[in-house]
Design a protein around this motif. Sequence first.
Motif, short mmCIF file in Angstrom:
data_model
loop_
_atom_site.label_atom_id
_atom_site.label_comp_id
_atom_site.label_asym_id
_atom_site.label_seq_id
_atom_site.Cartn_x
_atom_site.Cartn_y
_atom_site.Cartn_z
N ILE A 1 40.16 52.69 118.76
CA ILE A 1 40.41 53.04 117.68
C ILE A 1 40.04 52.63 115.65
O ILE A 1 39.88 51.18 116.02
CB ILE A 1 42.31 52.70 117.35
N LEU A 2 39.00 53.33 115.08
CA LEU A 2 38.26 53.64 114.06
C LEU A 2 39.70 52.52 113.34
O LEU A 2 40.48 53.59 112.72
CB LEU A 2 37.70 54.94 113.98
N LYS A 3 38.97 52.41 112.30
CA LYS A 3 37.41 52.16 112.37
C LYS A 3 37.34 50.21 112.89
O LYS A 3 36.71 50.11 113.26
CB LYS A 3 36.65 51.65 111.33
N GLY A 4 38.30 49.87 112.55
CA GLY A 4 38.96 48.47 113.34
C GLY A 4 37.66 48.24 114.29
O GLY A 4 37.08 47.16 114.57
N SER B 1 47.33 54.39 109.03
CA SER B 1 48.66 53.66 108.53
C SER B 1 49.27 52.46 107.42
O SER B 1 49.75 52.48 106.37
CB SER B 1 48.97 53.02 109.92
N TYR B 2 47.23 51.63 107.74
CA TYR B 2 48.07 50.76 106.32
C TYR B 2 46.72 51.45 105.48
O TYR B 2 46.90 50.49 103.89
CB TYR B 2 47.03 49.47 107.21
N SER C 1 50.83 47.88 106.39
CA SER C 1 51.25 48.68 106.78
C SER C 1 52.61 49.15 106.50
O SER C 1 53.35 49.55 106.02
CB SER C 1 51.69 48.31 109.12
N GLU D 1 41.91 48.17 120.36
CA GLU D 1 41.87 47.91 119.27
C GLU D 1 41.51 45.89 118.77
O GLU D 1 41.25 45.86 119.67
CB GLU D 1 43.69 47.45 119.11
N ASP D 2 40.99 46.23 117.44
CA ASP D 2 41.21 44.90 116.98
C ASP D 2 41.97 43.73 116.95
O ASP D 2 41.81 43.12 117.03
CB ASP D 2 40.39 45.41 115.42
N ILE D 3 42.50 44.89 116.41
CA ILE D 3 44.52 44.31 115.80
C ILE D 3 45.33 44.61 116.22
O ILE D 3 45.84 46.25 115.86
CB ILE D 3 44.38 43.02 114.67
N ILE D 4 46.41 43.70 116.75
CA ILE D 4 47.39 44.12 116.86
C ILE D 4 48.76 43.06 115.93
O ILE D 4 49.12 42.31 116.37
CB ILE D 4 48.91 44.41 118.90
N ASP D 5 49.18 43.89 115.19
CA ASP D 5 50.23 43.36 113.96
C ASP D 5 51.45 43.71 114.41
O ASP D 5 52.93 43.61 115.28
CB ASP D 5 49.61 43.42 112.39
N GLY E 1 52.89 46.64 115.54
CA GLY E 1 52.84 47.62 116.74
C GLY E 1 53.37 48.54 116.14
O GLY E 1 52.97 49.52 117.07
N HIS E 2 52.96 48.92 114.97
CA HIS E 2 53.34 50.51 114.67
C HIS E 2 52.42 51.05 114.87
O HIS E 2 52.69 52.64 115.59
CB HIS E 2 53.74 50.53 113.39
N ASP F 1 39.06 45.21 108.02
CA ASP F 1 38.43 45.08 106.33
C ASP F 1 40.01 44.11 105.79
O ASP F 1 40.84 44.23 106.02
CB ASP F 1 38.19 46.54 105.95
N ARG G 1 34.01 44.02 106.61
CA ARG G 1 34.57 44.56 108.22
C ARG G 1 32.56 43.93 108.81
O ARG G 1 32.53 43.75 109.94
CB ARG G 1 33.30 45.80 108.65
C1 PRP Z 1 44.75 47.85 111.84
C2 PRP Z 1 44.43 47.50 113.05
C3 PRP Z 1 44.80 48.82 114.06
C4 PRP Z 1 46.42 48.77 112.81
C5 PRP Z 1 47.84 47.32 113.53
O1 PRP Z 1 44.05 49.33 111.42
O2 PRP Z 1 42.81 48.34 113.15
O3 PRP Z 1 44.73 50.00 114.01
O4 PRP Z 1 46.01 48.13 111.76
O5 PRP Z 1 48.75 47.05 112.45
P1 PRP Z 1 49.61 47.50 113.45
O6 PRP Z 1 50.16 46.92 114.46
O7 PRP Z 1 50.93 46.90 112.15
O8 PRP Z 1 50.51 48.74 113.06
P2 PRP Z 1 43.88 50.30 109.68
O9 PRP Z 1 45.74 51.17 109.57
O10 PRP Z 1 43.98 49.77 108.39
O11 PRP Z 1 43.35 51.41 109.72
P3 PRP Z 1 40.91 50.09 110.00
O12 PRP Z 1 41.42 49.82 111.31
O13 PRP Z 1 40.28 51.52 109.51
O14 PRP Z 1 40.97 49.34 109.29
#
Ligand code: PRP
Length: 185
Positions: free
Chosen positions: A43-46, A71-72, A78, A101-105, A107-108, A161, A167
């Motif tokens: 899942i780009l870009k992170g 999303s962000y 988010s 994925e880089d991070i699950i925050d 979850g949306h 980022d 990044r």
């Molecule tokens: C970040 C991250 C996840 C998402 C997690 O992406 O890479 O995809 O947010 O957040 P959530 O669990 O609250 O939905 P972002 O939208 O920042 O895009 P990026 O990877 O291009 O920076």
Amino acid sequence: MNSMQKDLSEILISRETIERRVHELGAQIAHDYAGQTPILVCILKGGMMFLADLMRAIAEPVEIDFMAISSYGSSMESSGVVRILMDLESNIEGRHVLIVEDIIDTGHTLSYIIENLSTRRPASLHICTLLDKPDRREVDISLDYVGFNIPNKFVIGYGLDYAEKYRNLPFVAVLKPEVYLQPSP
Ligand code: PRP
Ligand code: 7HP
């Protein structure tokens, strides 16, 4: 000290610690998917830095593909509104898919991706994330491979980022509040 490091309040996960954990995850994934040639969906870009290291730590055949989701945007919160900016090239029907994925925050984002990819009838669909921030979760999701659980702090580096910057840091760090509280020029 370089111009990015002065913006950091702490290094949360060092380069060496990430490297060690990514190798453990790669070994586990190679074992679990032996003989299955999974498609790693980044899942780009992170997710790109994690994917690049993780795939080299998997000593079994894999394919890769990419998705970009919005999303962000450039904010720290988010929007909860998720849409596909770039879709997969591969047909995943009947394939073993591992989302990277880089991070699950909240979850949306992931919840939307899971729902969307599930309709394409993969043979299996699992999740691998470098970071999990469970305190922020708004949607219940089960994660299969997690690098690190982290506290509720906004982190950057190793693909992550703030306003598209940081990044390229080789570790995961916390930003100084004055960096994101200062008015934009
Ligand atoms: C970040 C991250 C996840 C998402 C997690 O992406 O890479 O995809 O947010 O957040 P959530 O669990 O609250 O939905 P972002 O939208 O920042 O895009 P990026 O990877 O291009 O920076
Ligand atoms: C998205 C995101 N991007 C960078 N740092 C964090 O802590 C984040 N949470 N969700």
